[in-house]
Design a protein around this motif. Structure first.
Motif, PDB file in Angstrom:
ATOM      1  N   ASP A 158       0.954  -1.134  -0.140  1.00 51.03           N
ATOM      2  CA  ASP A 158       0.156  -0.065   0.100  1.00 51.03           C
ATOM      3  C   ASP A 158       0.871   1.450   0.185  1.00 51.03           C
ATOM      4  N   VAL A 159       0.237   2.162  -0.611  1.00 49.42           N
ATOM      5  CA  VAL A 159       0.819   3.564  -0.726  1.00 49.42           C
ATOM      6  C   VAL A 159       0.082   4.698  -0.157  1.00 49.42           C
ATOM      7  N   ALA A 160       0.553   5.698   0.714  1.00 46.03           N
ATOM      8  CA  ALA A 160      -0.363   6.625   0.935  1.00 46.03           C
ATOM      9  C   ALA A 160       0.773   8.169   0.535  1.00 46.03           C
ATOM     10  N   VAL A 161      -0.031   9.087  -0.131  1.00 45.06           N
ATOM     11  CA  VAL A 161       0.694  10.176  -0.695  1.00 45.06           C
ATOM     12  C   VAL A 161       0.177  11.584  -0.097  1.00 45.06           C
ATOM     13  N   HIS A 162       1.031  12.436   0.387  1.00 50.34           N
ATOM     14  CA  HIS A 162       0.402  13.852   0.874  1.00 50.34           C
ATOM     15  C   HIS A 162       1.209  14.987  -0.009  1.00 50.34           C
ATOM     16  N   LEU A 163       0.559  15.936  -0.194  1.00 45.71           N
ATOM     17  CA  LEU A 163       0.866  17.005  -0.819  1.00 45.71           C
ATOM     18  C   LEU A 163       0.823  18.295  -0.043  1.00 45.71           C
ATOM     19  N   GLY A 164       1.753  19.262  -0.037  1.00 43.58           N
ATOM     20  CA  GLY A 164       1.792  20.359   0.605  1.00 43.58           C
ATOM     21  C   GLY A 164       2.810  21.296   0.540  1.00 43.58           C
ATOM     22  N   PHE A 165       2.594  22.641   1.203  1.00 44.78           N
ATOM     23  CA  PHE A 165       3.449  23.826   1.123  1.00 44.78           C
ATOM     24  C   PHE A 165       4.569  23.548   2.286  1.00 44.78           C
ATOM     25  N   PRO A 166       5.780  23.148   1.824  1.00 47.92           N
ATOM     26  CA  PRO A 166       6.864  22.688   3.059  1.00 47.92           C
ATOM     27  C   PRO A 166       6.991  24.235   3.677  1.00 47.92           C
ATOM     28  N   THR A 169      11.899  24.955   9.485  1.00 51.31           N
ATOM     29  CA  THR A 169      11.416  24.366  10.834  1.00 51.31           C
ATOM     30  C   THR A 169      12.399  24.880  11.714  1.00 51.31           C
ATOM     31  N   ARG A 170      13.418  25.678  11.302  1.00 55.04           N
ATOM     32  CA  ARG A 170      14.526  26.205  12.101  1.00 55.04           C
ATOM     33  C   ARG A 170      14.079  27.193  13.194  1.00 55.04           C
ATOM     34  N   ASP A 171      12.954  27.839  13.012  1.00 53.70           N
ATOM     35  CA  ASP A 171      12.421  28.776  14.153  1.00 53.70           C
ATOM     36  C   ASP A 171      11.576  28.096  15.138  1.00 53.70           C
ATOM     37  N   GLY A 172      11.388  26.596  15.007  1.00 52.50           N
ATOM     38  CA  GLY A 172      10.615  25.792  15.934  1.00 52.50           C
ATOM     39  C   GLY A 172       9.147  25.727  15.303  1.00 52.50           C
ATOM     40  N   ALA A 173       8.979  26.050  14.049  1.00 49.18           N
ATOM     41  CA  ALA A 173       7.623  26.016  13.331  1.00 49.18           C
ATOM     42  C   ALA A 173       7.574  24.458  12.788  1.00 49.18           C
ATOM     43  N   GLU A 174       6.230  24.372  12.725  1.00 48.52           N
ATOM     44  CA  GLU A 174       5.934  22.831  12.006  1.00 48.52           C
ATOM     45  C   GLU A 174       6.391  22.809  10.651  1.00 48.52           C
ATOM     46  N   PRO A 175       6.693  21.609   9.910  1.00 46.39           N
ATOM     47  CA  PRO A 175       7.272  21.664   8.710  1.00 46.39           C
ATOM     48  C   PRO A 175       6.264  21.899   7.447  1.00 46.39           C
ATOM     49  N   TRP A 176       5.008  22.063   7.835  1.00 47.89           N
ATOM     50  CA  TRP A 176       4.117  22.514   6.611  1.00 47.89           C
ATOM     51  C   TRP A 176       3.241  23.782   6.950  1.00 47.89           C
ATOM     52  N   PHE A 177       3.061  24.622   6.027  1.00 49.35           N
ATOM     53  CA  PHE A 177       2.101  25.758   5.878  1.00 49.35           C
ATOM     54  C   PHE A 177       0.693  25.121   5.726  1.00 49.35           C
ATOM     55  N   ALA A 178       0.649  24.085   5.016  1.00 46.69           N
ATOM     56  CA  ALA A 178      -0.620  23.224   4.799  1.00 46.69           C
ATOM     57  C   ALA A 178      -0.227  21.917   4.077  1.00 46.69           C
ATOM     58  N   VAL A 179      -0.967  21.009   4.437  1.00 46.46           N
ATOM     59  CA  VAL A 179      -0.416  19.541   3.687  1.00 46.46           C
ATOM     60  C   VAL A 179      -1.750  18.760   3.888  1.00 46.46           C
ATOM     61  N   ARG A 180      -2.037  17.984   2.557  1.00 47.40           N
ATOM     62  CA  ARG A 180      -3.328  17.361   2.685  1.00 47.40           C
ATOM     63  C   ARG A 180      -3.022  15.988   2.034  1.00 47.40           C
ATOM     64  N   MET A 181      -3.762  14.934   2.283  1.00 51.91           N
ATOM     65  CA  MET A 181      -3.647  13.757   1.706  1.00 51.91           C
ATOM     66  C   MET A 181      -4.201  13.558   0.314  1.00 51.91           C
ATOM     67  N   VAL A 182      -3.616  13.169  -0.385  1.00 49.87           N
ATOM     68  CA  VAL A 182      -4.145  13.307  -1.893  1.00 49.87           C
ATOM     69  C   VAL A 182      -4.240  11.937  -2.378  1.00 49.87           C
ATOM     70  N   TYR A 183      -3.763  10.709  -1.905  1.00 52.85           N
ATOM     71  CA  TYR A 183      -4.077   9.329  -2.336  1.00 52.85           C
ATOM     72  C   TYR A 183      -3.716   8.402  -1.010  1.00 52.85           C
ATOM     73  N   CYS A 184      -4.300   7.322  -0.991  1.00 52.55           N
ATOM     74  CA  CYS A 184      -4.139   6.224   0.220  1.00 52.55           C
ATOM     75  C   CYS A 184      -4.685   5.004  -0.285  1.00 52.55           C
ATOM     76  N   ASP A 185      -3.846   3.924  -0.422  1.00 51.79           N
ATOM     77  CA  ASP A 185      -4.705   2.663  -0.693  1.00 51.79           C
ATOM     78  C   ASP A 185      -5.174   2.043   0.636  1.00 51.79           C
ATOM     79  N   GLN A 186      -6.451   1.368   0.357  1.00 45.07           N
ATOM     80  CA  GLN A 186      -6.883   0.564   1.330  1.00 45.07           C
ATOM     81  C   GLN A 186      -6.402  -0.745   1.431  1.00 45.07           C
ATOM     82  N   PRO A 187      -5.950  -1.294   2.571  1.00 42.22           N
ATOM     83  CA  PRO A 187      -5.217  -2.227   2.721  1.00 42.22           C
ATOM     84  C   PRO A 187      -6.412  -3.521   2.535  1.00 42.22           C
ATOM     85  N   GLY A 188      -5.783  -4.374   1.253  1.00 38.01           N
ATOM     86  CA  GLY A 188      -6.513  -5.650   1.280  1.00 38.01           C
ATOM     87  C   GLY A 188      -7.110  -5.333  -0.352  1.00 38.01           C
ATOM     88  N   ASP A 189      -7.896  -4.661  -0.625  1.00 36.77           N
ATOM     89  CA  ASP A 189      -8.547  -4.552  -1.921  1.00 36.77           C
ATOM     90  C   ASP A 189      -8.116  -3.279  -2.792  1.00 36.77           C
TER      91      ASP A 189
END
Length: 232
Positions: A158-166, A169-189
């Motif tokens: 299975d594969v999962a993919v996220h797209l975002g604006f990186p 983080t050197r000032d302690g901020a989180e690594p994304w301005f925004a990120v969203r999942m654009v694809y994910c396989d469902q285990p099994g089928d």
């Protein structure tokens, strides 16, 4: 505001066919490499991840180079895709699960990987405009760099993919301005699903994902033909 802009970018890259092409290539590369992964010959999680990342970069360049609206090349041994005024890079998330949190990514592990987050942060620092003005002038103070962060499960394929604006983080901020999942396989089928973030934040997309074309390998087609003849 960044979440809304990212949704628009995803929609535009999907409509142009570039994002579905990237997702299809990633999925195919991961599963192809799993089939030829041989721990008995010295393969491990590192060779699998690095090999897949390299194969994905090379195949992406081969597929996208003929397009007039895309620049796809390797810069510093790293994939670069320039499309619709934005530059995208890609890398595998740490860990072995498709549920790996995209916020676990480390930009500082590569000088090339850090370019996008740094450029985005500097760009937004230069244009500290009110949200209304930024929305009306998306080219001003808008993150110009995208990142495709993906995770793969070696057990299920299975594969999962996220797209975002990186984001830097050197000032302690989180690594994304925004990120969203654009694809994910469902285990099994292998049907695409979009999980809901437990935090209730905007980390995961809840919209339907674009369809991915799946082609059978020649060996698979032969096996199915033989099976069909045996049952006739």
């Amino acid at each position: 505001m960044h979440e809304e802009l990212l949704a628009e970018v995803e929609s535009d890259w999907t409509a142009s066919g570039v994002l579905p092409e990237l997702l299809g290539l990633l999925r195919d590369v991961w599963r192809t490499n799993l089939e030829r992964h041989e721990p008995a010959l010295g393969d491990d999680a590192v060779t699998l991840g690095m090999g897949s990342a390299r194969n994905f970069a090379n195949r992406t360049v081969q597929v996208l180079v003929p397009r007039n609206d895309v620049i796809a090349d390797l810069q510093g041994n790293s994939l670069r895709v320039i499309h619709l005024g934005r530059t995208l890079r890609a890398s595998k998330l740490p860990g072995k699960s498709v549920h790996t949190d995209p916020y676990s990514i480390d930009w500082d592990s590569s000088a090339t990987r850090h370019q996008g987050p740094l450029a985005n942060s500097q760009q937004l620092e230069l244009f500290e405009l009110p949200t209304e003005e930024l929305a009306a002038n998306s080219a001003v103070g808008s993150p110009r760099y995208l990142h495709l962060a993906w995770a793969g499960d070696a057990e299920t394929g299975d594969v999962a993919v996220h797209l975002g604006f990186p984001r830097d983080t050197r000032d302690g901020a989180e690594p994304w301005f925004a990120v969203r999942m654009v694809y994910c396989d469902q285990p099994g089928d292998q049907l695409p699903i979009v999980p809901v973030s437990e935090s209730g934040g905007d980390r995961f997309d809840q919209r339907p994902v674009p369809p991915i074309a799946v082609r059978l390998r020649a060996a698979d087609r032969v096996e199915r033909q033989v099976a069909g003849n045996d049952g006739a």
